[in-house]
Write a protein that holds these residues in place. Structure first.
Motif, PDB file in Angstrom:
ATOM      1  N   THR A 260       0.853  -1.109   0.048  1.00 26.87           N
ATOM      2  CA  THR A 260       0.155  -0.081  -0.069  1.00 26.87           C
ATOM      3  C   THR A 260       0.941   1.393  -0.027  1.00 26.87           C
ATOM      4  OG1 THR A 260       0.212   0.049   2.484  1.00 26.87           O
ATOM      5  CG2 THR A 260      -1.722  -0.996   1.256  1.00 26.87           C
ATOM      6  N   MET A 261       0.371   2.161  -0.637  1.00 28.58           N
ATOM      7  CA  MET A 261       0.977   3.507  -0.606  1.00 28.58           C
ATOM      8  C   MET A 261      -0.054   4.631  -0.163  1.00 28.58           C
ATOM      9  SD  MET A 261       3.123   5.035  -3.604  1.00 28.58           S
ATOM     10  CE  MET A 261       4.263   6.381  -3.794  1.00 28.58           C
ATOM     11  N   GLU A 262       0.336   5.673   0.712  1.00 29.53           N
ATOM     12  CA  GLU A 262      -0.547   6.465   1.087  1.00 29.53           C
ATOM     13  C   GLU A 262       0.346   7.800   1.232  1.00 29.53           C
ATOM     14  OE1 GLU A 262      -4.300   6.774   4.110  1.00 29.53           O
ATOM     15  OE2 GLU A 262      -3.326   4.810   3.644  1.00 29.53           O
ATOM     16  N   ILE A 263      -0.237   8.961   0.636  1.00 26.95           N
ATOM     17  CA  ILE A 263       0.287  10.248   0.718  1.00 26.95           C
ATOM     18  C   ILE A 263      -0.558  11.185   1.536  1.00 26.95           C
ATOM     19  CG2 ILE A 263       1.619  11.931  -0.519  1.00 26.95           C
ATOM     20  CD1 ILE A 263       2.341   9.117  -1.428  1.00 26.95           C
ATOM     21  N   GLU A 273       3.488   6.982   3.374  1.00 28.01           N
ATOM     22  CA  GLU A 273       3.232   5.694   4.219  1.00 28.01           C
ATOM     23  C   GLU A 273       3.372   4.487   3.336  1.00 28.01           C
ATOM     24  OE1 GLU A 273       0.507   7.684   7.295  1.00 28.01           O
ATOM     25  OE2 GLU A 273      -0.177   5.731   6.703  1.00 28.01           O
ATOM     26  N   MET A 274       4.307   3.588   3.588  1.00 27.37           N
ATOM     27  CA  MET A 274       4.310   2.392   2.375  1.00 27.37           C
ATOM     28  C   MET A 274       4.302   1.182   3.326  1.00 27.37           C
ATOM     29  SD  MET A 274       5.918   3.718  -0.697  1.00 27.37           S
ATOM     30  CE  MET A 274       5.923   2.303  -1.387  1.00 27.37           C
ATOM     31  N   GLY A 275       3.141   0.388   3.073  1.00 24.49           N
ATOM     32  CA  GLY A 275       2.871  -0.691   3.933  1.00 24.49           C
ATOM     33  C   GLY A 275       3.068  -2.115   3.048  1.00 24.49           C
ATOM     34  N   ASP A 276       3.358  -3.131   3.781  1.00 25.10           N
ATOM     35  CA  ASP A 276       3.384  -4.303   3.242  1.00 25.10           C
ATOM     36  C   ASP A 276       2.719  -5.322   3.914  1.00 25.10           C
ATOM     37  OD1 ASP A 276       5.347  -5.745   4.757  1.00 25.10           O
ATOM     38  OD2 ASP A 276       6.699  -4.716   3.809  1.00 25.10           O
ATOM     39  N   ASN A 277       2.588  -6.759   3.620  1.00 24.65           N
ATOM     40  CA  ASN A 277       1.985  -7.753   4.675  1.00 24.65           C
ATOM     41  C   ASN A 277       3.020  -8.662   4.777  1.00 24.65           C
ATOM     42  OD1 ASN A 277       1.796  -8.701   1.926  1.00 24.65           O
ATOM     43  ND2 ASN A 277      -0.064  -9.874   2.256  1.00 24.65           N
ATOM     44  N   GLY A 278       4.322  -8.372   4.678  1.00 28.31           N
ATOM     45  CA  GLY A 278       5.288  -9.434   4.763  1.00 28.31           C
ATOM     46  C   GLY A 278       5.686  -9.854   6.071  1.00 28.31           C
ATOM     47  N   GLY A 323      14.004  15.881   5.678  1.00 27.85           N
ATOM     48  CA  GLY A 323      13.011  15.010   6.284  1.00 27.85           C
ATOM     49  C   GLY A 323      13.320  13.977   7.226  1.00 27.85           C
ATOM     50  N   ASN A 324      12.585  12.964   7.305  1.00 33.74           N
ATOM     51  CA  ASN A 324      12.838  11.953   8.436  1.00 33.74           C
ATOM     52  C   ASN A 324      12.261  10.730   8.028  1.00 33.74           C
ATOM     53  OD1 ASN A 324      13.697  11.079  10.827  1.00 33.74           O
ATOM     54  ND2 ASN A 324      12.173  12.092  12.245  1.00 33.74           N
ATOM     55  N   ILE A 325      12.674   9.560   8.642  1.00 34.77           N
ATOM     56  CA  ILE A 325      12.082   8.211   8.399  1.00 34.77           C
ATOM     57  C   ILE A 325      12.072   7.290   9.390  1.00 34.77           C
ATOM     58  CG2 ILE A 325      14.252   7.221   7.408  1.00 34.77           C
ATOM     59  CD1 ILE A 325      12.525   5.725   5.202  1.00 34.77           C
ATOM     60  N   TRP A 326      10.939   6.587   9.603  1.00 33.73           N
ATOM     61  CA  TRP A 326      10.916   5.699  10.562  1.00 33.73           C
ATOM     62  C   TRP A 326       9.960   4.442  10.136  1.00 33.73           C
ATOM     63  CZ3 TRP A 326       8.338  10.142  10.020  1.00 33.73           C
ATOM     64  CH2 TRP A 326       6.745   9.953  10.438  1.00 33.73           C
ATOM     65  N   ALA A 327       9.867   3.574  10.849  1.00 36.24           N
ATOM     66  CA  ALA A 327       8.984   2.269  10.584  1.00 36.24           C
ATOM     67  C   ALA A 327       8.314   1.610  11.772  1.00 36.24           C
ATOM     68  CB  ALA A 327       9.833   1.135   9.985  1.00 36.24           C
ATOM     69  N   ALA A 328       7.093   1.099  11.248  1.00 35.95           N
ATOM     70  CA  ALA A 328       6.422   0.430  12.365  1.00 35.95           C
ATOM     71  C   ALA A 328       6.098  -1.039  11.670  1.00 35.95           C
ATOM     72  CB  ALA A 328       4.912   1.127  12.294  1.00 35.95           C
ATOM     73  N   SER A 329       6.214  -1.914  12.738  1.00 32.25           N
ATOM     74  CA  SER A 329       6.041  -3.442  12.109  1.00 32.25           C
ATOM     75  C   SER A 329       5.458  -4.230  13.316  1.00 32.25           C
ATOM     76  CB  SER A 329       7.497  -3.770  11.655  1.00 32.25           C
ATOM     77  OG  SER A 329       7.422  -4.839  11.152  1.00 32.25           O
ATOM     78  N   GLU A 331       5.433  -8.657  13.676  1.00 31.08           N
ATOM     79  CA  GLU A 331       6.102  -9.990  13.203  1.00 31.08           C
ATOM     80  C   GLU A 331       4.658 -10.476  12.869  1.00 31.08           C
ATOM     81  OE1 GLU A 331       9.869 -11.841  14.641  1.00 31.08           O
ATOM     82  OE2 GLU A 331       8.878 -10.789  16.595  1.00 31.08           O
ATOM     83  N   GLY A 332       5.040 -11.164  11.481  1.00 31.59           N
ATOM     84  CA  GLY A 332       3.957 -11.938  10.865  1.00 31.59           C
ATOM     85  C   GLY A 332       2.795 -11.163  10.261  1.00 31.59           C
ATOM     86  N   THR A 333       2.752 -10.070  10.465  1.00 33.83           N
ATOM     87  CA  THR A 333       1.623  -8.964   9.859  1.00 33.83           C
ATOM     88  C   THR A 333       2.046  -8.328   8.852  1.00 33.83           C
ATOM     89  OG1 THR A 333       0.591  -9.238  12.069  1.00 33.83           O
ATOM     90  CG2 THR A 333      -0.513  -7.559  10.607  1.00 33.83           C
ATOM     91  N   GLY A 334       3.223  -7.617   9.140  1.00 30.35           N
ATOM     92  CA  GLY A 334       3.585  -6.514   7.926  1.00 30.35           C
ATOM     93  C   GLY A 334       4.470  -5.528   8.492  1.00 30.35           C
ATOM     94  N   THR A 335       4.816  -4.651   7.668  1.00 28.79           N
ATOM     95  CA  THR A 335       5.679  -3.553   7.827  1.00 28.79           C
ATOM     96  C   THR A 335       5.003  -2.265   7.407  1.00 28.79           C
ATOM     97  OG1 THR A 335       7.588  -4.923   8.099  1.00 28.79           O
ATOM     98  CG2 THR A 335       8.180  -2.690   7.952  1.00 28.79           C
ATOM     99  N   THR A 336       5.230  -1.060   7.992  1.00 26.51           N
ATOM    100  CA  THR A 336       4.875   0.197   7.227  1.00 26.51           C
ATOM    101  C   THR A 336       6.287   1.137   7.548  1.00 26.51           C
ATOM    102  OG1 THR A 336       2.541  -0.090   7.628  1.00 26.51           O
ATOM    103  CG2 THR A 336       3.316   2.067   6.998  1.00 26.51           C
ATOM    104  N   MET A 337       6.496   1.593   6.297  1.00 29.01           N
ATOM    105  CA  MET A 337       7.627   2.675   6.353  1.00 29.01           C
ATOM    106  C   MET A 337       6.876   4.070   6.355  1.00 29.01           C
ATOM    107  SD  MET A 337      10.830   1.544   6.261  1.00 29.01           S
ATOM    108  CE  MET A 337      11.245  -0.458   6.681  1.00 29.01           C
ATOM    109  N   TYR A 338       7.339   4.843   7.024  1.00 28.24           N
ATOM    110  CA  TYR A 338       6.947   6.369   7.022  1.00 28.24           C
ATOM    111  C   TYR A 338       8.091   7.340   6.688  1.00 28.24           C
ATOM    112  CZ  TYR A 338       2.965   4.119   9.767  1.00 28.24           C
ATOM    113  OH  TYR A 338       2.038   3.313  10.330  1.00 28.24           O
TER     114      TYR A 338
END
Ligand SMILES: Nc1ncnc2c1ncn2[C@@H]1O[C@H](COP(=O)(O)OP(=O)(O)O)[C@@H](O)[C@H]1O
Ligand SMILES: [Mg+2]
Length: 351
Positions: A260-263, A273-278, A323-329, A331-338
């Motif tokens: 997913t990609m959300e601006i 915001e770039m999310g995945d279901n990895g 800018g700035n970058i961080w991540a939320a994740s 385990e087993g569900t996925g990761t979102t990079m902001y």
């Protein structure tokens, strides 16, 4: 008390005391006892002078000895001590300056140790990461030379593997070159003021095509107003997005990959915001994924190649955009990079 004040006190005491004493003695005692009194007085003056000189001497010699010891320590490379400022005179100030110098030297020495260690790690990581594909290439070439690849299918497989391994090396060297260029600020940024909505719209269109071809589900939302502008290097920012997406594709563990990609507009910044279901990233690894060469144990042990440089490049580029970058994740569900990049704000020109 300042050293100058102390010296003035000593000088005044030594000059004035005899005069006062003599005049008091002359008026109080009989003239024939004056000589005797003067003798006592001289002894008193001598003692006072000696005491005052000792007072001055102590106030200089004690801190001086400390400074001498400190200088010796520094000369020998020992920076783990403390020089306390005990007086507020010039010598005390000197002690304070010395202490600041020691702290600065210590910080520099620690920085140098960390830098050396990083460099050693860098060399060992590079050698390790280059050695792995080279060993494989050597193995397959030897296989061909020894006639192990005796059928056209086998030969084809061997050559394809050699080609893939050479590509892996090429990729790694490119990443390293890019990282070293970014690290030493040798990469020229071509900043342009562009519409955030249009820019990400184009990115998303390209991504959509690329991901569709790979059978990946891609959801995209852009909440930006048309007139919002950002100052970006379009090519470098694409690199950021591509890197994040390539990780999402690499670290997926579900049969259907979803990206997913959300601006969003978040005040002074545009947030992507770039999310995945990895497979997600463990909480203990999350603070380090943007560090150079950091790979989680899980990805190190997997067959997926990688150098751990990708996200450190991403971070550098985003920071170059203010800018700035961080991540939320999970385990087993996925990761979102902001990541956020600062909006372009027109400064009104005064008439
Ligand atoms: N989308 C993601 N899902 C799961 N793990 C990730 C993801 N992105 C990054 N990581 C973890 O962060 C590490 C660092 O990423 P990166 O710097 O791109 O290095 P590399 O991809 O070469 O291993 C990866 O090794 C992986 O463990
Ligand atoms: Mg990567």
């Amino acid at each position: 008390m300042k050293l100058r004040t102390k010296l003035i006190i000593v000088f005044t005491a030594v000059m004035i005391l005899p005069t006062i004493f003599t005049s008091v003695a002359m008026h109080t005692f009989a003239p024939e006892r004056v000589n005797e009194i003067q003798q006592v007085y001289l002894t008193a003056v001598f003692l006072t002078t000696a005491l005052l000189i000792y007072w001055i001497y102590r106030s200089i010699s004690v801190p001086l000895a400390k400074l001498q010891k400190a200088a010796r320590n520094i000369r020998e490379g020992n920076l783990d001590f403390e020089i306390r400022q005990e007086t507020d005179d010039e010598i005390g100030q000197l002690c304070q300056d010395f202490e600041e110098m020691r702290l600065r030297l210590k910080a520099n020495a620690e920085e140098k140790v960390a830098y050396d260690r990083e460099n050693k790690e860098l060399i060992s990581n590079i050698s390790h990461d280059l050695k792995t594909p080279i060993t494989a290439i050597k193995g397959y070439v030897e296989g061909i030379m020894d006639g192990v690849a005796d059928t056209p299918e086998k030969m084809d497989r061997y050559i394809k593997t050699i080609y893939n391994k050479a590509n892996e090396m090429d990729l790694l060297i490119n990443e390293l070159t890019l990282y070293s260029k970014i690290d030493t600020n040798r990469i020229p940024y071509n900043f342009a003021t562009i519409s955030a909505k249009d820019y990400f719209e184009d990115c998303a269109e390209d991504l959509h095509m690329e991901l569709e071809a790979k059978g990946v589900e891609f959801a995209y939302r852009n909440w930006m107003e048309e007139d919002c502008k950002v100052i970006v290097d379009p090519e470098q920012l694409r690199r950021v997005i591509n890197n994040i997406v390539s990780n999402s594709l690499k670290y997926v563990d579900k049969p259907q990959t979803r990206i997913t990609m959300e601006i969003k507009d978040v005040g002074d910044f545009v947030q992507v915001e770039m999310g995945d279901n990895g497979k997600g990233i463990a909480a203990k690894d999350l603070p380090y994924i943007f560090d150079r060469f950091y790979r989680t144990d899980a990805s190190r042990n997997s067959s997926k190649g990688g150098s751990g440089i990708g996200l450190s490049i991403v971070k550098k580029i985003v920071e170059e955009h203010g800018g700035n970058i961080w991540a939320a994740s999970e385990e087993g569900t996925g990761t979102t990079m902001y990541f956020v990049i600062r909006k372009y704000q027109e400064v009104p020109i005064d008439e």
